[in-house]
Structures are given as C-alpha cells and as structure tokens.
Write a protein that holds these residues in place. Structure first.
Motif, short mmCIF file in Angstrom:
data_model
loop_
_atom_site.label_atom_id
_atom_site.label_comp_id
_atom_site.label_asym_id
_atom_site.label_seq_id
_atom_site.Cartn_x
_atom_site.Cartn_y
_atom_site.Cartn_z
N LEU A 187 -16.51 7.97 40.79
CA LEU A 187 -17.17 8.51 39.91
C LEU A 187 -18.50 9.52 41.50
O LEU A 187 -19.30 8.78 42.37
CB LEU A 187 -18.18 7.39 39.65
CG LEU A 187 -19.44 7.71 38.56
CD1 LEU A 187 -18.44 8.27 37.52
CD2 LEU A 187 -20.27 6.43 37.67
N LEU A 188 -19.01 10.61 40.64
CA LEU A 188 -19.80 11.38 40.80
C LEU A 188 -20.94 11.10 40.38
O LEU A 188 -22.31 11.08 40.78
CB LEU A 188 -19.73 12.64 41.02
CG LEU A 188 -18.98 13.19 42.13
CD1 LEU A 188 -18.28 14.77 42.11
CD2 LEU A 188 -19.29 13.32 43.90
N ASP A 189 -21.79 12.05 38.93
CA ASP A 189 -22.42 11.61 37.87
C ASP A 189 -22.38 11.39 36.58
O ASP A 189 -21.20 11.80 36.37
CB ASP A 189 -23.56 12.63 38.71
CG ASP A 189 -22.53 14.09 38.58
OD1 ASP A 189 -21.59 14.39 37.75
OD2 ASP A 189 -23.12 15.08 39.33
N ASP A 201 -20.91 12.28 29.41
CA ASP A 201 -19.54 12.92 30.08
C ASP A 201 -19.83 12.13 31.87
O ASP A 201 -21.04 12.50 32.17
CB ASP A 201 -19.39 14.16 30.31
CG ASP A 201 -18.69 14.82 28.85
OD1 ASP A 201 -18.24 14.23 28.12
OD2 ASP A 201 -18.41 15.88 28.81
N ALA A 202 -18.81 11.84 32.54
CA ALA A 202 -18.92 11.74 33.52
C ALA A 202 -18.05 12.61 34.36
O ALA A 202 -16.64 12.52 34.42
CB ALA A 202 -18.42 9.81 34.07
N CYS A 203 -18.41 12.58 35.59
CA CYS A 203 -17.78 13.52 36.60
C CYS A 203 -16.67 13.04 37.86
O CYS A 203 -18.24 11.85 38.47
CB CYS A 203 -18.87 14.66 37.33
SG CYS A 203 -17.69 15.57 37.90
N ARG A 204 -16.16 12.85 38.17
CA ARG A 204 -15.34 11.83 39.03
C ARG A 204 -14.95 12.76 40.49
O ARG A 204 -14.07 14.47 40.07
CB ARG A 204 -14.49 11.29 38.53
CG ARG A 204 -14.69 10.05 37.85
CD ARG A 204 -13.83 9.68 37.11
NE ARG A 204 -14.40 7.84 36.52
CZ ARG A 204 -14.63 7.60 35.87
NH1 ARG A 204 -15.76 9.06 34.91
NH2 ARG A 204 -15.49 5.98 35.50
N VAL A 205 -14.22 12.69 41.48
CA VAL A 205 -13.98 13.18 42.28
C VAL A 205 -12.65 12.15 43.52
O VAL A 205 -12.89 11.48 43.94
CB VAL A 205 -14.90 14.09 43.15
CG1 VAL A 205 -15.14 12.95 44.12
CG2 VAL A 205 -14.34 14.76 44.27
#
Length: 324
Positions: free
Chosen positions: A283-285, A108-112
């Motif tokens: 993208l965060l991580d 999964d990719a975490c975004r803000v």
C-alpha cells in the motif's frame, strides 16, 4: 507524467470524458493554478470530473476556492449538477474539500510492486496454483492495439468492470468497439508501450479475462496497471491471478528496465486487493473522492474567486479536446 503523456491526458481525458482546462494567472501574468474539468457524454451526464491544482507558493489565498467556483459555472453551463474530485488522504488536497464542505465518497487505494523484492520462484508458484484452478483456459498476449478480431470481446470485458465498486452517484460506463478504439487512440497519443494478456476459454473460444499495462518510454522503470477483469461467467477459476502473473512474466522479457508496477483499486474491492497482496503489492496511499453540488458552489460569494488578481482563462486549443 512525462510531458507527452500529460499533454495527451489533458487533451483527450480517458474514455469520452471530453475535458477542458483553465489556467489562473496573477496580476503579473504568472501562472499560479489551473484545473481540468471533464464532461462525460454517454453516461454520468449529471457529473463533471474536476482536477484542480494551486502552486504551493500561491496557496491559502483563495485561489483554489475561486477555481472551484469557476469550474462550477462551467459545469452549470453544460447542465451538470454535481462536481466530483479526488485527493490524496492526509494531504493539503484532502483538507481543501473538507473545508469547502464536500461530501466524501468511495476511496481508492494505490499500491506498488517493487519487482526486486519478489522472491525467486514466487511467481512460478502462484502461476502453478492458478493453473490448477484454470483447467480449460489458455493464455494469449499482444503488444499495442487490440487485434481487430478481439475488439468486440475486449469491449465486453470492459463492460464487466461495471461490477467493481463505485460511487452511488457514478453510473457504469457502456462499452462498445468505438469506445475501445477511442481508448486505444488515447494510449497511442500518450506514446505508451502497451501490453495485454488475456485468458481464453478453450471450450467456447471467448476471452474470459484480461489485464493491460502501460509503460511511458521516458520512465521505463515504472509500469502502470490499467484494466484487469474476469467475465462474470468465468469467475472462480483464479483467472485474475493467472493473467497478472503472466503479465509480470511477459514484462520480465520485454522491459528489462522495469522496477516497479503501480495499481489502484477501490478500498472495498476485496477480491482484486487479495490478488495484488498475493503478488506482493504494498500500500502507498489512499485517494478518497469528494462531491459538491454545483448549485451549492454557485451560492458562494463572488469574492471567493481568489485574491492577488488570479483569474482563470482557457489555455488555448492545446488544452482542449476537439469534439468528435
């Protein structure tokens, strides 16, 4: 998480996961690590979802390995054959499952989205584009629980999430009204201010798309995206973009302290990632998943239980979900 949200997650899990928590203490009684282990009961009954943590000062002493082995024994007793967990890419949490020989799964990719970086007029332009493709659909919204007349339709939209990318070992959740109500109980226990925006097909009157977002009152500057989905028969009308733009516009009027919104998607979910990119998410991580066979873990020597006197123990009723 704020304390109330964390306690509710620890006790309730997400949707029918039925978790339990175990705490590890050293010889002096000091807490040095813990884990949560969730046991889904409708589907994925071969899986146990593990979330382990060792305090920084106690790492590299075998405690994490001991926690995983202990968790595997609990999983075996519940008839589970596979443990799965997540870690942040590039962190010690990623090195740990690699060292254990875990198999990497979907990521999964975490975004803000930093709201102050959204240019003036950007959301209005996106809304205009989406509306041009969404002729015959109208928007509605509510705060808090799902109105009773929409429970069946919201369950159906949750079911449509099974089209999203997932691990080959992971069966899609089966949604009904009872599961929606249980999810609402979790939201209430966490104390979230919870918003929903839905698109309705004017021809049939059915809900065609939905997006939901929660805000924890102790941290009103952060919003956390939950469900966003478009029913299969209504795709191709930019409804995903339309409901997400409408959500941000709604929040602007209801949450004046909100500064950023977090979301996560499977790396391979190209369609939803494209929508988030249009909105301005950065993208965060990445969070890869990992899998370990329970039988494999249980072959590890008992010395893997950890050194320094650490032994897991259940933290009591507050850390365990009452069975329903």
């Amino acid at each position: 998480m704020p304390e109330r949200s964390f306690a509710a997650w620890l006790a309730l899990g997400w949707t029918e996961d039925h978790p339990e928590a175990w705490l590890a203490r050293d010889a002096a009684g000091q807490a040095c690590g813990w884990y949560s282990l969730a046991f889904p009961e409708r589907e994925n009954t071969h899986l146990a979802y593990l979330s382990p943590l060792v305090g920084p000062a106690y790492r590299r002493h075998g405690i994490g390995t001991g926690l995983v082995r202990h968790a595997a024994e609990q999983a075996r007793q519940r008839g589970r054959t596979l443990i799965t967990a997540e870690s942040r890419q590039g962190s010690p949490g990623e090195a740990f499952p690699r060292a254990l020989g875990a198999r990497r799964g979907i990521s999964d990719a975490c975004r803000v989205l930093q709201l102050k970086t959204v240019p003036d007029g950007h959301l209005a332009r996106l809304r205009s584009q989406a509306q041009a493709a969404a002729v015959g659909y109208s928007l509605m919204s509510w705060e808090g629980p799902v109105p009773g007349r929409y429970l069946v339709q919201v369950a159906r939209l949750n079911q449509a999430m099974n089209d999203a990318p997932r691990s080959a070992e992971d069966e899609g959740q089966q949604w009904d009204v009872a599961r929606v109500r249980e999810d609402q109980a979790r939201v209430a226990a966490q104390g979230l201010r919870y918003y929903t925006v839905a698109a309705c097909c004017e021809r049939t009157g059915e809900l065609a798309a939905i997006t939901q977002l929660g805000i924890e009152p102790p941290a009103p500057d952060c919003g956390f995206q939950e469900l966003t989905v478009v029913a299969r028969t209504h795709r191709g009308h930019r409804l995903g973009l339309l409901v997400k733009v409408a959500m941000l516009e709604l929040l602007a009027g209801h949450e004046p302290l909100l500064e950023r919104v977090f979301t996560g998607n499977a790396d391979t979910n190209a369609h939803m990632i494209a929508i988030n990119t249009e909105l301005g998410f950065q993208l965060l991580d990445h969070w890869p998943s990992w899998e370990l066979a329970v039988a494999e873990v249980l072959t590890w020597p008992a010395s893997a239980q950890g050194r320094g006197g650490a032994a897991p123990e259940p933290p009591g009723a507050r850390g365990r979900r009452a069975q329903s």
